[in-house]
Design a protein around this motif. Structure first.
Motif, short mmCIF file in Angstrom:
data_model
loop_
_atom_site.label_atom_id
_atom_site.label_comp_id
_atom_site.label_asym_id
_atom_site.label_seq_id
_atom_site.Cartn_x
_atom_site.Cartn_y
_atom_site.Cartn_z
N GLU A 232 38.47 51.05 48.15
CA GLU A 232 39.71 50.56 47.52
C GLU A 232 40.20 49.28 48.19
N SER B 264 40.79 45.73 46.34
CA SER B 264 42.09 45.07 46.25
C SER B 264 42.08 43.72 46.95
N GLN C 6 41.20 41.62 44.11
CA GLN C 6 42.10 41.70 42.96
C GLN C 6 43.50 41.21 43.27
N GLU C 7 43.97 41.43 44.52
CA GLU C 7 45.38 41.14 44.82
C GLU C 7 45.58 39.88 45.64
#
Ligand code: ZN
Length: 203
Positions: A50, A54, A57-58
């Motif tokens: 995860e 992320s 993605q973030e």
């Protein structure tokens, strides 16, 4: 055997390959990490997966200074407590971490994402110099600190920037080039020692 069945060994070797692509991780370390994860609780592997997702993605780049950030502009560019008249130029986002760690600087940053290197075909247009010049146009900046690396590419980049920025009436400074702390003179290379001598300061 079912169609589409992937033997465990493939999953293992695939992950070893991926870890092996990371900087500083050789085949042995990659293997060790994968076998560690095999034994670790599933939760730990899930959290790692995860976090990796992320990351892409973030996290993006600040549209002002090009530091990595999860909000735009980044925390430093948004802060009311930083001196907005100073911009420190670095090659990579991780250089900001090192400088922030010293707690000696309270101005803004600009990340070039590289350094000019004619031998490797990296020109001024390949790093974020145009964006830097745009930032200097409104007259709020009175000092630019060149903190590019003390190697050939970093020096070339610093000289190039100095030529562009000095005529704008902005003070251009360069990090003092000295011996790394903890070094003994006997082990310092000639270039470092020469520069340390040239950059000597009043005691
Ligand atoms: Zn920023």
């Amino acid at each position: 055997m079912n169609e589409g069945f992937t033997p465990t060994v493939d999953a293992v070797s695939k992950l070893i390959q991926e870890f092996n692509k990371l900087p500083g991780i050789g085949p042995k370390s990659a293997q060790r990490l994968v076998y560690y994860l095999l034994r670790a609780p599933e939760e730990q592997a899930r959290l790692l997966a995860e976090a990796l997702l992320s990351l892409k993605q973030e996290i993006s780049l600040c549209s002002v200074c090009f530091n990595v950030t999860d909000s735009d502009p980044c925390l430093i560019c948004r802060s009311n407590h930083r001196e907005r008249s100073k911009i420190c130029i670095v090659e990579q986002p991780q250089d900001i971490l090192s400088l922030e760690h010293t707690r000696t600087y309270n101005g803004l940053y600009h990340v070039l994402h590289g350094a000019i290197s004619p031998t490797e075909g990296v020109g001024a247009g390949d790093v974020r110099i145009k964006e830097l010049l745009q930032r200097l146009q409104d007259g709020t900046v009175d000092e630019v600190i060149l903190a590019t690396n003390p190697n050939l590419e970093g020096e070339q980049t610093a000289m190039y920037l100095n030529r562009l920025i000095s005529p704008l009436g902005i003070k251009v400074t360069r990090l003092a080039r000295g011996l790394p702390f903890g070094t003994e003179l006997e082990y310092a290379d000639d270039v470092t020692l020469t520069r340390a001598f040239e950059g000597r300061q009043e005691f």
